[in-house]
Design a protein around this motif. Sequence first.
Motif, PDB file in Angstrom:
ATOM      1  N   GLY A 270       0.717  -1.173   0.180  1.00 40.30           N
ATOM      2  CA  GLY A 270      -0.088   0.027   0.006  1.00 40.30           C
ATOM      3  C   GLY A 270       0.863   1.244  -0.081  1.00 40.30           C
ATOM      4  N   GLN A 271       2.111   1.311  -0.157  1.00 41.74           N
ATOM      5  CA  GLN A 271       3.094   2.312   0.024  1.00 41.74           C
ATOM      6  C   GLN A 271       3.651   2.507  -1.357  1.00 41.74           C
ATOM      7  OE1 GLN A 271       6.241   2.042   3.026  1.00 41.74           O
ATOM      8  NE2 GLN A 271       6.935   4.344   2.433  1.00 41.74           N
ATOM      9  N   TRP A 272       3.617   3.663  -1.680  1.00 46.90           N
ATOM     10  CA  TRP A 272       4.449   3.754  -2.880  1.00 46.90           C
ATOM     11  C   TRP A 272       5.951   4.032  -2.667  1.00 46.90           C
ATOM     12  CZ3 TRP A 272       1.540   3.554  -6.891  1.00 46.90           C
ATOM     13  CH2 TRP A 272       0.155   4.003  -6.965  1.00 46.90           C
ATOM     14  N   ILE A 273       6.682   3.337  -3.452  1.00 46.74           N
ATOM     15  CA  ILE A 273       8.184   2.964  -3.342  1.00 46.74           C
ATOM     16  C   ILE A 273       9.146   3.449  -4.186  1.00 46.74           C
ATOM     17  CG2 ILE A 273       7.710   1.116  -1.592  1.00 46.74           C
ATOM     18  CD1 ILE A 273       8.459  -0.657  -3.706  1.00 46.74           C
ATOM     19  N   ALA A 274       8.444   3.698  -5.478  1.00 41.54           N
ATOM     20  CA  ALA A 274       9.346   3.982  -6.832  1.00 41.54           C
ATOM     21  C   ALA A 274       8.586   4.539  -7.969  1.00 41.54           C
ATOM     22  CB  ALA A 274      10.271   2.849  -7.205  1.00 41.54           C
ATOM     23  N   GLY A 275       9.134   5.488  -8.658  1.00 47.89           N
ATOM     24  CA  GLY A 275       8.426   6.018  -9.962  1.00 47.89           C
ATOM     25  C   GLY A 275       9.246   6.300 -10.971  1.00 47.89           C
ATOM     26  N   ALA A 276       8.614   6.455 -12.209  1.00 49.51           N
ATOM     27  CA  ALA A 276       9.426   6.932 -13.448  1.00 49.51           C
ATOM     28  C   ALA A 276       8.588   7.930 -14.024  1.00 49.51           C
ATOM     29  CB  ALA A 276       9.753   5.665 -14.189  1.00 49.51           C
ATOM     30  N   TRP A 277       8.901   9.007 -14.352  1.00 47.09           N
ATOM     31  CA  TRP A 277       8.190  10.062 -15.041  1.00 47.09           C
ATOM     32  C   TRP A 277       8.326  10.156 -16.407  1.00 47.09           C
ATOM     33  CZ3 TRP A 277      10.561  15.477 -15.413  1.00 47.09           C
ATOM     34  CH2 TRP A 277      10.083  16.186 -16.211  1.00 47.09           C
ATOM     35  N   ASN A 278       7.571   9.959 -17.487  1.00 43.64           N
ATOM     36  CA  ASN A 278       7.565  10.063 -18.762  1.00 43.64           C
ATOM     37  C   ASN A 278       6.781  11.137 -19.355  1.00 43.64           C
ATOM     38  OD1 ASN A 278       8.888   7.237 -19.338  1.00 43.64           O
ATOM     39  ND2 ASN A 278       7.527   6.974 -17.664  1.00 43.64           N
ATOM     40  N   MET A 279       7.117  11.534 -20.421  1.00 44.01           N
ATOM     41  CA  MET A 279       6.324  12.582 -21.296  1.00 44.01           C
ATOM     42  C   MET A 279       5.744  11.766 -22.658  1.00 44.01           C
ATOM     43  SD  MET A 279       5.648  15.339 -19.526  1.00 44.01           S
ATOM     44  CE  MET A 279       5.148  16.451 -20.556  1.00 44.01           C
ATOM     45  N   LEU A 280       4.767  12.315 -23.235  1.00 43.53           N
ATOM     46  CA  LEU A 280       4.113  11.519 -24.275  1.00 43.53           C
ATOM     47  C   LEU A 280       3.930  12.310 -25.444  1.00 43.53           C
ATOM     48  CD1 LEU A 280       0.961   9.817 -22.599  1.00 43.53           C
ATOM     49  CD2 LEU A 280       3.224   8.486 -23.302  1.00 43.53           C
ATOM     50  N   GLY A 281       4.730  12.115 -26.658  1.00 42.67           N
ATOM     51  CA  GLY A 281       4.526  12.847 -27.864  1.00 42.67           C
ATOM     52  C   GLY A 281       3.441  12.023 -28.705  1.00 42.67           C
ATOM     53  N   SER A 282       3.378  12.707 -29.915  1.00 39.86           N
ATOM     54  CA  SER A 282       2.510  11.901 -30.971  1.00 39.86           C
ATOM     55  C   SER A 282       2.605  10.598 -31.261  1.00 39.86           C
ATOM     56  CB  SER A 282       2.328  12.917 -32.141  1.00 39.86           C
ATOM     57  OG  SER A 282       3.503  12.944 -32.734  1.00 39.86           O
ATOM     58  N   ASP A 283       4.202  10.390 -31.247  1.00 39.83           N
ATOM     59  CA  ASP A 283       4.315   8.983 -31.678  1.00 39.83           C
ATOM     60  C   ASP A 283       5.576   8.393 -30.930  1.00 39.83           C
ATOM     61  OD1 ASP A 283       6.507  10.164 -32.535  1.00 39.83           O
ATOM     62  OD2 ASP A 283       6.546   9.425 -34.572  1.00 39.83           O
ATOM     63  N   THR A 284       5.870   9.218 -29.554  1.00 39.15           N
ATOM     64  CA  THR A 284       7.225   8.685 -28.906  1.00 39.15           C
ATOM     65  C   THR A 284       6.698   8.948 -27.217  1.00 39.15           C
ATOM     66  OG1 THR A 284       8.600   9.596 -30.630  1.00 39.15           O
ATOM     67  CG2 THR A 284       9.579   9.191 -28.508  1.00 39.15           C
ATOM     68  N   LEU A 285       7.387   7.782 -26.497  1.00 37.33           N
ATOM     69  CA  LEU A 285       7.223   8.226 -25.129  1.00 37.33           C
ATOM     70  C   LEU A 285       8.623   8.371 -24.671  1.00 37.33           C
ATOM     71  CD1 LEU A 285       5.777   5.508 -22.666  1.00 37.33           C
ATOM     72  CD2 LEU A 285       8.189   6.534 -22.148  1.00 37.33           C
ATOM     73  N   PHE A 286       8.658   9.387 -23.969  1.00 38.67           N
ATOM     74  CA  PHE A 286      10.066   9.987 -23.708  1.00 38.67           C
ATOM     75  C   PHE A 286      10.437   9.659 -22.388  1.00 38.67           C
ATOM     76  CE2 PHE A 286       8.670  13.011 -26.969  1.00 38.67           C
ATOM     77  CZ  PHE A 286       9.518  12.843 -28.055  1.00 38.67           C
ATOM     78  N   GLY A 287      11.372   8.937 -21.825  1.00 40.53           N
ATOM     79  CA  GLY A 287      11.358   8.645 -20.449  1.00 40.53           C
ATOM     80  C   GLY A 287      12.449   9.688 -19.710  1.00 40.53           C
TER      81      GLY A 287
END
Length: 388
Positions: A270-287
């Motif tokens: 129940g506890q958040w322990i990790a995360g990754a932020w990404n941004m979304l383009g029209s045809d690309t996922l940017f980590g």
Amino acid sequence: MSGLSIRVLKTIAEIAAAEWDACAGDDNPFVAHAFLNALEQAGCVTPRQGWQPTHLVAANDSGAVLGCMPLYFKGHSQGEYIFDHGWAEAYERAGGRYYPKLLCAVPFSPVTGPRLLCHPDADAQAVRAALLGGALALAERHGISSLHLNFLTPEENDFAVAQGLLPRLGEQFHWHNDGYGDFEDFLAALASRKRKAIKRERREAAAPGIEILRLSGNDLTPAHWDAFYDFYMDTGSRKWGRPYLNRDFFTRLHETMADKILLVMARRNGQWIAGAWNMLGSDTLFGRNWGCIEHHPFLHFECCYYQAIEHAIEHGLARVEAGAQGEHKLARGYLPAPIHSAHWIADPGFRRAVANYLNEERDHMLGLIEALDAHSPFRQTEAAPETE
């Protein structure tokens, strides 16, 4: 440039978002007005921190905006990911003054994308020439040592080189979607040993009862950002020494670009322990950034690489760009890809020295990309199908 005038903005808020975004387009979220404005309004990009916004806008005789250029006076070389610290040290040892310099880039974002932003109805070559000419005039007027355009598209790089700028070649690791139906389809394209290793890593990442969620748009809440920011600060403080982004930035990003965000979050008991932020383009996922407060084997790979691949396949995205550095990405299906920057150096002698260095660096980089390609994790096309 006849028919086009250039004006300088001290903040991106001086131009309407609609005017800027009409030139930036929808493909790359990092050059959106909202992203750049969030950095400035949150105080991540300020003159005090060595980032003086000096954005250029090209307009026609009627005042219609036809082009924009994200541009900054820089008092250092931090947060750029195209490293020129050695150039600065050499020039200053020789008696020159390297800083401030001019930088055309997106702060803290090693992401290829347009930098000389053109309205789709405008003459792209004319607008680019006007923007680049305006930046060079600004550099000469202020006696600036250099102008740098980082993470250019190949087309913009060709244009800049044709205008006399020095090209620089780098590499990142990108995953490409070869029309996969699902993650198992992607795994089937890998050599048996690599396929087995990824399956094992994914099993072990989830073994301690860890649950992973992919969140975007309305599913994101301030509580998610609070947790992620704790991860970001913990990892950033240990790895980089000084994280660049603050909590207010993520609040502003959430308010204006939630549908362009993919947050991969892991929780245990129940506890958040990790995360990754990404941004979304029209045809690309940017980590972009990763962080954690608990360390579990392969959880980083699961959140940053495998979840990104799954999301890209499920949503028909063409590729995943996993950010700067990291040859460990190769074994996980991310192949070497060239990245481009272009540089103008005012001092003729220093320019020759940099040009010689870049020629040698380019030969080394081409050899490195070729060597990395030879270690591709994918099955050779002529090979017979493998069995587990």
